[in-house]
Write a protein that holds these residues in place. Structure first.
Motif, PDB file in Angstrom:
ATOM      1  N   VAL A   1       0.740  10.288   8.567  1.00  0.00           N
ATOM      2  CA  VAL A   1       0.866  10.701  10.300  1.00  0.00           C
ATOM      3  C   VAL A   1       0.883   8.869  10.699  1.00  0.00           C
ATOM      4  O   VAL A   1       1.469   8.340  11.316  1.00  0.00           O
ATOM      5  CB  VAL A   1       0.248  11.172  11.222  1.00  0.00           C
ATOM      6  CG1 VAL A   1      -0.152  11.296  12.216  1.00  0.00           C
ATOM      7  CG2 VAL A   1      -0.861  12.539   9.586  1.00  0.00           C
ATOM      8  N   GLY A   2      -0.225   9.000  10.304  1.00  0.00           N
ATOM      9  CA  GLY A   2      -0.194   7.140  10.919  1.00  0.00           C
ATOM     10  C   GLY A   2       0.691   6.220  10.772  1.00  0.00           C
ATOM     11  O   GLY A   2       1.323   5.716  11.458  1.00  0.00           O
ATOM     12  N   ALA A   3       2.024   6.454   9.354  1.00  0.00           N
ATOM     13  CA  ALA A   3       2.711   5.935   9.061  1.00  0.00           C
ATOM     14  C   ALA A   3       3.987   5.832   9.748  1.00  0.00           C
ATOM     15  O   ALA A   3       4.924   5.196  10.108  1.00  0.00           O
ATOM     16  CB  ALA A   3       2.878   6.378   7.617  1.00  0.00           C
ATOM     17  N   ILE A   4       4.451   7.617  10.644  1.00  0.00           N
ATOM     18  CA  ILE A   4       5.578   8.175  11.526  1.00  0.00           C
ATOM     19  C   ILE A   4       4.692   7.034  12.691  1.00  0.00           C
ATOM     20  O   ILE A   4       5.764   6.951  13.359  1.00  0.00           O
ATOM     21  CB  ILE A   4       5.282   9.365  11.415  1.00  0.00           C
ATOM     22  CG1 ILE A   4       5.392   9.909  10.386  1.00  0.00           C
ATOM     23  CG2 ILE A   4       5.868  10.063  12.892  1.00  0.00           C
ATOM     24  CD1 ILE A   4       5.523  11.492   9.916  1.00  0.00           C
ATOM     25  N   VAL A   5       3.591   7.382  12.867  1.00  0.00           N
ATOM     26  CA  VAL A   5       3.011   6.211  14.304  1.00  0.00           C
ATOM     27  C   VAL A   5       3.671   5.257  14.462  1.00  0.00           C
ATOM     28  O   VAL A   5       4.167   4.240  15.416  1.00  0.00           O
ATOM     29  CB  VAL A   5       1.780   6.730  14.887  1.00  0.00           C
ATOM     30  CG1 VAL A   5       1.828   5.922  16.002  1.00  0.00           C
ATOM     31  CG2 VAL A   5       2.052   8.196  15.226  1.00  0.00           C
TER      32      VAL A   5
ATOM     33  N   SER B   1       0.801  -1.353  -0.152  1.00  0.00           N
ATOM     34  CA  SER B   1       0.003  -0.011   0.163  1.00  0.00           C
ATOM     35  C   SER B   1       0.750   1.317  -0.433  1.00  0.00           C
ATOM     36  O   SER B   1       1.826   1.129   0.491  1.00  0.00           O
ATOM     37  CB  SER B   1      -0.609  -0.062   0.914  1.00  0.00           C
ATOM     38  OG  SER B   1      -0.110   0.276   2.143  1.00  0.00           O
ATOM     39  N   GLY B   2       0.572   2.542  -0.279  1.00  0.00           N
ATOM     40  CA  GLY B   2       0.923   4.020  -0.113  1.00  0.00           C
ATOM     41  C   GLY B   2       1.783   3.595   1.643  1.00  0.00           C
ATOM     42  O   GLY B   2       2.207   4.284   1.414  1.00  0.00           O
ATOM     43  N   THR B   3       1.161   3.163   2.358  1.00  0.00           N
ATOM     44  CA  THR B   3       0.917   3.667   3.430  1.00  0.00           C
ATOM     45  C   THR B   3       2.335   3.023   4.279  1.00  0.00           C
ATOM     46  O   THR B   3       3.045   3.247   4.568  1.00  0.00           O
ATOM     47  CB  THR B   3      -0.012   3.190   4.187  1.00  0.00           C
ATOM     48  OG1 THR B   3      -1.268   4.034   4.201  1.00  0.00           O
ATOM     49  CG2 THR B   3       0.466   3.161   5.875  1.00  0.00           C
ATOM     50  N   ASP B   4       2.392   1.562   3.828  1.00  0.00           N
ATOM     51  CA  ASP B   4       3.597   1.150   3.706  1.00  0.00           C
ATOM     52  C   ASP B   4       4.639   1.378   2.933  1.00  0.00           C
ATOM     53  O   ASP B   4       6.104   0.997   2.883  1.00  0.00           O
ATOM     54  CB  ASP B   4       3.559  -0.940   3.136  1.00  0.00           C
ATOM     55  CG  ASP B   4       2.630  -1.345   4.676  1.00  0.00           C
ATOM     56  OD1 ASP B   4       2.640  -1.249   5.225  1.00  0.00           O
ATOM     57  OD2 ASP B   4       2.426  -2.640   4.309  1.00  0.00           O
ATOM     58  N   ALA B   5       4.206   2.074   1.567  1.00  0.00           N
ATOM     59  CA  ALA B   5       5.876   2.878   1.002  1.00  0.00           C
ATOM     60  C   ALA B   5       6.186   3.810   1.935  1.00  0.00           C
ATOM     61  O   ALA B   5       7.055   4.608   1.863  1.00  0.00           O
ATOM     62  CB  ALA B   5       5.469   2.922  -0.117  1.00  0.00           C
ATOM     63  N   LEU B   6       5.744   4.310   3.165  1.00  0.00           N
ATOM     64  CA  LEU B   6       6.220   5.043   3.971  1.00  0.00           C
ATOM     65  C   LEU B   6       7.211   3.968   5.126  1.00  0.00           C
ATOM     66  O   LEU B   6       8.498   4.956   5.160  1.00  0.00           O
ATOM     67  CB  LEU B   6       4.868   5.984   4.021  1.00  0.00           C
ATOM     68  CG  LEU B   6       4.270   6.595   3.424  1.00  0.00           C
ATOM     69  CD1 LEU B   6       3.432   7.930   3.843  1.00  0.00           C
ATOM     70  CD2 LEU B   6       5.215   8.372   3.213  1.00  0.00           C
ATOM     71  N   ILE B   7       6.308   3.184   5.453  1.00  0.00           N
ATOM     72  CA  ILE B   7       6.110   2.728   6.821  1.00  0.00           C
ATOM     73  C   ILE B   7       7.619   2.098   6.411  1.00  0.00           C
ATOM     74  O   ILE B   7       9.097   2.306   7.076  1.00  0.00           O
ATOM     75  CB  ILE B   7       5.376   1.565   7.512  1.00  0.00           C
ATOM     76  CG1 ILE B   7       4.102   2.239   7.925  1.00  0.00           C
ATOM     77  CG2 ILE B   7       5.838   1.112   8.330  1.00  0.00           C
ATOM     78  CD1 ILE B   7       3.278   1.707   8.317  1.00  0.00           C
ATOM     79  N   LEU B   8       7.509   1.101   5.402  1.00  0.00           N
ATOM     80  CA  LEU B   8       9.169   0.020   5.421  1.00  0.00           C
ATOM     81  C   LEU B   8      10.281   0.808   4.694  1.00  0.00           C
ATOM     82  O   LEU B   8      10.973   0.675   6.089  1.00  0.00           O
ATOM     83  CB  LEU B   8       8.854  -0.541   4.277  1.00  0.00           C
ATOM     84  CG  LEU B   8       7.902  -2.031   4.133  1.00  0.00           C
ATOM     85  CD1 LEU B   8       6.671  -1.813   5.329  1.00  0.00           C
ATOM     86  CD2 LEU B   8       7.902  -2.997   2.779  1.00  0.00           C
ATOM     87  N   PRO B   9      10.879   2.255   4.122  1.00  0.00           N
ATOM     88  CA  PRO B   9      11.849   3.004   3.417  1.00  0.00           C
ATOM     89  C   PRO B   9      11.728   3.681   5.128  1.00  0.00           C
ATOM     90  O   PRO B   9      13.364   3.372   5.941  1.00  0.00           O
ATOM     91  CB  PRO B   9      11.895   3.989   2.680  1.00  0.00           C
ATOM     92  CG  PRO B   9       9.580   4.127   2.298  1.00  0.00           C
ATOM     93  CD  PRO B   9       9.566   2.349   3.610  1.00  0.00           C
ATOM     94  N   MET B  10      10.545   3.846   6.013  1.00  0.00           N
ATOM     95  CA  MET B  10      11.425   4.274   7.278  1.00  0.00           C
ATOM     96  C   MET B  10      12.090   3.498   8.362  1.00  0.00           C
ATOM     97  O   MET B  10      13.267   4.156   8.933  1.00  0.00           O
ATOM     98  CB  MET B  10      10.094   5.186   7.673  1.00  0.00           C
ATOM     99  CG  MET B  10       9.169   7.401   7.790  1.00  0.00           C
ATOM    100  SD  MET B  10       8.505   7.469   8.530  1.00  0.00           S
ATOM    101  CE  MET B  10       6.833   6.658   7.915  1.00  0.00           C
ATOM    102  N   LYS B  11      11.602   2.302   8.621  1.00  0.00           N
ATOM    103  CA  LYS B  11      12.373   2.059   9.031  1.00  0.00           C
ATOM    104  C   LYS B  11      13.826   1.465   8.784  1.00  0.00           C
ATOM    105  O   LYS B  11      14.525   1.018   9.521  1.00  0.00           O
ATOM    106  CB  LYS B  11      11.219  -0.228   9.406  1.00  0.00           C
ATOM    107  CG  LYS B  11      10.375   0.501   9.606  1.00  0.00           C
ATOM    108  CD  LYS B  11      10.163  -0.859  10.969  1.00  0.00           C
ATOM    109  CE  LYS B  11       7.993  -0.836  11.470  1.00  0.00           C
ATOM    110  NZ  LYS B  11       7.852  -1.922  12.187  1.00  0.00           N
TER     111      LYS B  11
END
Ligand SMILES: *Cc1c(COP(=O)(O)O)cnc(C)c1O
Length: 366
Positions: free
Chosen positions: A89-93, A58-68
């Motif tokens: 914001v949910g992705a950051i959290v 998802s687009g949300t995972d496209a934020l979460i995975l690289p941040m991690k």
């Protein structure tokens, strides 16, 4: 006349061709990653103008995975825009980091002049959002990040095909997140996202991480997660991507027609602004309007579906209570929340429908 905001029932008229593509995947049993995903990543990369593209769930995972993967986690702060879709914001959290908001500038993107004041010893990253399909001031943000040693990740979920000075979104940062959710400009039949990057090593790490860390069937290099771009969705995306340039061009043309018409209405309707050099792809066509709620009711009375993105800014949502922001913290985002209205501007609107929307915005103010 009815002018709907959603166009999903008008799209995919040529549905048999899509089913043929899906049938070909089914015939091969190629259900996870595979040729369709490889092809979609390659074509999507070419379409947006980035060298590497990794499909995720998802687009949300496209934020979460690289941040991690870039080491963002508990104890860190990530600066983002006060007006965005909640997923940013949910992705950051979800990484364990704390979101820190900065007010937006006139173009509904983060105000680069207000970022520095939000930087603390804990700040690890800046996550600008190319909200509505407009492009944030990436040269200024990249310079600021460099000065403070911060990671930059672009949320380009609404900005497929957007550029600044001819340069793709995603090229000023470590990477950019794209979404192909059904409501985005290039949309598949379910969830899907992609991480675009100029960093080949990051792309390789993402490919491992999204697929359990499996280097091959027998070797696990790192512990990962399951967030693969679904293969059937990639098959849909491969066919749809041929239309993507036309989708973008049509949205821009409709926005231009709205701009021209509303600019003549004076201060009652303020058209969306963008910096010189930006190709805005108009995922959302948002104006600031006097007596917004009455205008919305007037339009709805004439069969025109308008939306508000969003009536409550993120920092005033219940979910954000523990972040400790009060009303008044972000005057631009808060005043926008009371005046913004999103008009239908999708690629399936006819010229008559665009004219009808214009007529009824005008009739409200005359
Ligand atoms: C849609 C969207 C996302 C999340 O994408 P999904 O594919 O729905 O997970 C993130 N940020 C913004 C700005 C979005 O519009």
């Amino acid at each position: 006349m009815k002018v709907p905001f959603s166009y999903l029932d008008r799209q995919f008229a040529d549905i048999d061709a899509y089913f043929d593509d899906i049938r070909a995947v089914v015939a091969k049993g190629d259900f996870t990653l595979g040729a369709a995903v490889d092809a979609f990543e390659r074509r999507f990369a070419r379409h947006v103008g980035l060298p590497h593209m990794v499909g995720v769930g998802s687009g949300t995972d496209a934020l979460i995975l690289p941040m991690k993967l870039l080491g963002i986690g508990p104890g860190d702060e990530v600066i983002t825009a006060a007006n965005t879709f909640i997923a940013t914001v949910g992705a950051i959290v979800a990484t364990g980091a704390r979101p820190v908001f900065v007010d937006n500038e006139d173009g509904f993107v983060i105000d680069p002049d207000k970022i520095e004041a939000a930087i603390t010893a804990r700040t690890k990253a800046i996550l600008p959002v190319h909200y509505t399909g407009n492009v944030a001031d990436m040269p200024a943000i990249a310079a600021l990040a460099e000065r403070h040693g911060l990671v930059v990740i672009e949320d380009a979920c609404q900005a497929i095909g957007a550029t600044l000075d001819g340069q793709a979104v995603g090229s000023w940062a470590r990477c950019a997140a794209f979404s192909v959710h059904p409501l985005k400009n290039v949309n598949v039949w379910g969830d899907g996202g992609l991480v675009g990057t100029t960093d080949g090593a990051l792309a390789d790490r993402l490919r491992l991480y999204r697929n359990h860390g499996l280097a091959d069937r027998d070797h696990v290099t790192v512990f990962g997660v399951n967030s693969r771009l679904d293969t059937l969705q990639a098959a849909v995306g491969n066919r749809l991507l041929r239309e993507a340039p036309d989708i973008t061009a049509r949205r821009i043309a409709i926005a231009q027609r709205y701009d021209d018409a509303f600019a003549r209405l004076g201060p009652a309707v303020r058209i969306p602004v963008r910096r010189p050099g930006v190709t805005h792809v108009f995922h959302l066509y948002i104006v600031r309007a006097e007596r917004r709620d009455d205008l919305k009711a007037h339009l709805e009375g004439h069969g025109i579906e308008a939306k508000i993105h969003y009536p409550i800014p993120v920092h005033l949502q219940d979910a954000a209570r523990e972040l400790g922001y009060a009303r008044g913290a972000f005057p631009v985002a808060e005043s926008d929340a009371a005046s913004i209205i999103t008009l239908p501007a999708h690629q399936h609107l006819t010229n008559d429908e665009v004219g009808y929307v214009i007529d009824h915005v005008k009739s409200f103010y005359s």
